[in-house]
Motif scaffolding. Sequence first.
Motif, short mmCIF file in Angstrom:
data_model
loop_
_atom_site.label_atom_id
_atom_site.label_comp_id
_atom_site.label_asym_id
_atom_site.label_seq_id
_atom_site.Cartn_x
_atom_site.Cartn_y
_atom_site.Cartn_z
N GLN A 433 -15.72 73.97 -21.22
CA GLN A 433 -15.16 75.24 -21.68
C GLN A 433 -15.34 75.45 -23.17
OE1 GLN A 433 -13.99 77.32 -19.15
NE2 GLN A 433 -14.41 78.77 -20.79
N ARG A 476 -22.21 80.17 -15.15
CA ARG A 476 -20.86 80.67 -15.40
C ARG A 476 -20.81 81.90 -16.30
NH1 ARG A 476 -17.23 75.05 -15.82
NH2 ARG A 476 -18.04 74.16 -13.88
N ARG A 477 -21.87 82.14 -17.07
CA ARG A 477 -21.87 83.33 -17.92
C ARG A 477 -23.19 84.10 -17.78
NH1 ARG A 477 -17.93 84.12 -21.73
NH2 ARG A 477 -18.78 86.24 -21.57
N ASP A 523 -20.71 75.37 -8.48
CA ASP A 523 -21.07 76.68 -9.03
C ASP A 523 -22.37 77.22 -8.44
OD1 ASP A 523 -19.08 77.20 -11.34
OD2 ASP A 523 -19.74 75.15 -11.72
N SER A 526 -22.95 80.83 -7.27
CA SER A 526 -22.80 81.91 -8.24
C SER A 526 -24.08 82.19 -9.02
CB SER A 526 -21.67 81.60 -9.22
OG SER A 526 -21.99 80.47 -10.02
#
Length: 594
Positions: A433, A476-477, A523, A526
């Motif tokens: 993170q 994730r981004r 993940d 995604s």
Amino acid sequence: MAVFALDGRLFRTATATGRTVELPTAGPAFDPRPDATGRRVAYVADDALYVTDADGEGDGDGARPGPGRRLSPDDGARWGVAEFAAAEELGRHRGHWWRPDGGAVLAARVDESALPPRHFADPAHPEQAPEQFAYPQAGGPNADVRLLVLGLDGTRVELRWDTGAFPYLCAAEWAGPDELLLTVADRLQQNVLLLSADPATGATTELSRTTDEFWVDDLPGTPARLADGRLLTVLDTPEARGLALDGKPLDTTGLQIRRVVGRLRGRLLCETGEGDPFDQHVHLIDPDGGAPERLSEGPGLHSALAAGDTLLLTSAGPDGVRREARTPHGTVTLTDLAAALPYRVEPLLARVTERGLPSAVVYPRGHLPGRRLPVLLDVYGGPGFQAVANEPRRWQLKQWWADQGFAVVTVDNGGTPFVSPAFTRTVFRRFSQVALDDQVAALRALGAAHPDLDLGRVGVRGWSYGGYFAALAVLRRPDVFHAACAGAPPTDFRLYDTAYTERYLDLPQQNPEGYAADCLLDDAASLARPLLLIHGLADDNVHPSNTLLLSQALTRAGRPHSLLALPGITHMTPGGVQEQLAQAELAFLRASLG
């Protein structure tokens, strides 16, 4: 004389004449070391420790001609080498040390029998059996490492400390013929001891103990004992890395101590940060309380070595690398025989966001302001390595990438070294993170400061931890990152090694949530951006299973991706492979970003 191994062969060179002879060995030689008298050479062959005389006639007494005498017993252990955790993560790359008089060798005994095996199979030769090696996986057993003094007369003395509580041997050296100094650490590296050991009895005595609630970050050159008996240790505050003698802070105001190189004219010779972390300087620190003295000048990465009263100062800056020897009789500039660097690169350095993240932008040579460029985030981002520094060699490949039509951005996020101890420790118990948030914030800040950065076309590339971040970024981004090249990524840190992973994340048994949050396998569904996975199939550091498991998860989730497998290639991509990979990545990024 100097001794060296070349492709398993052992050579001795007389430095005064340059005459070189090959010495016979018992097998492929590794890590040869001459004793201080120049009479004998210790070397490792097939995980056994041998001693031969410098003329290749045995152990020096004429009794055994040829490759010399085996000094270590045949007990199934590896002798005279650094185990994986020490060599890869703890900064110790050797496993045997001569006594100053040449009469004995301190040797590491490494028992890997409790470690789980890992395997490599050569897909080009399915008829061959897989190779097997021992690997200390996070949460599992470590190698059992002991130290023994092996006398040339056949005596053996084992050094005794609490190896259960302090399994990591970080450093060892002879303080004299009658004393050894050892640095050992507990499994989470929150306690580091400096021990004095008696080579005659094996008994050890604790000299100093350094503790930290996060982890004791390695500061090369500490802990140590000075000639007058005082004990030198690291002294961290949230803002700075300093030094202490017998627990009393030394005057290092305004400095970040990066390495204690040694001693010079009664003072401590240190590599330091001063102000912004882009530059590295060399200072003399007075152990008696005087103000520090800076020896280096100008921007760049300055480093040092010292012997006696002579200082070798190496200064790497935008104009290249220069070396000078400073002696009591004057300064001599040394001739650099290396080829000139292909590019003169002046990255645009800045501290960005409210966290003061070190950042750099490299434009194509001849770039015209007003021309919008796709952005390539060329990243590492993991603990232990500073990417943004005024050192010319690390910008050469980035300039090549820029000249292919990118604005190349590099950012050191939280967790990387040399900003402050507090900055480094922001990744405690969670990697992903902090790195992701910092890199996104830095990109946006740089986009505001550099209007030619097209943040609608952002690619990211990296290797090892940088490969992990590249895959993490597009998974994730995807709103920020539009394509990624992920090289040798540790996709699940539960598969990575003990010493590195547990230092930051604790044991998997104690921090299952942190390990799960940093794992990329869940993940896979995604993925919405182009992703190129690259891995050497002979990588014994980040095992290729990391990439293959992510590819498997992506395939099961129906997510298209690209996979480039490299048979026979290790983690270090030798023999021109890096240049070949750059061309493959370039084609992928051009097709993905337009």
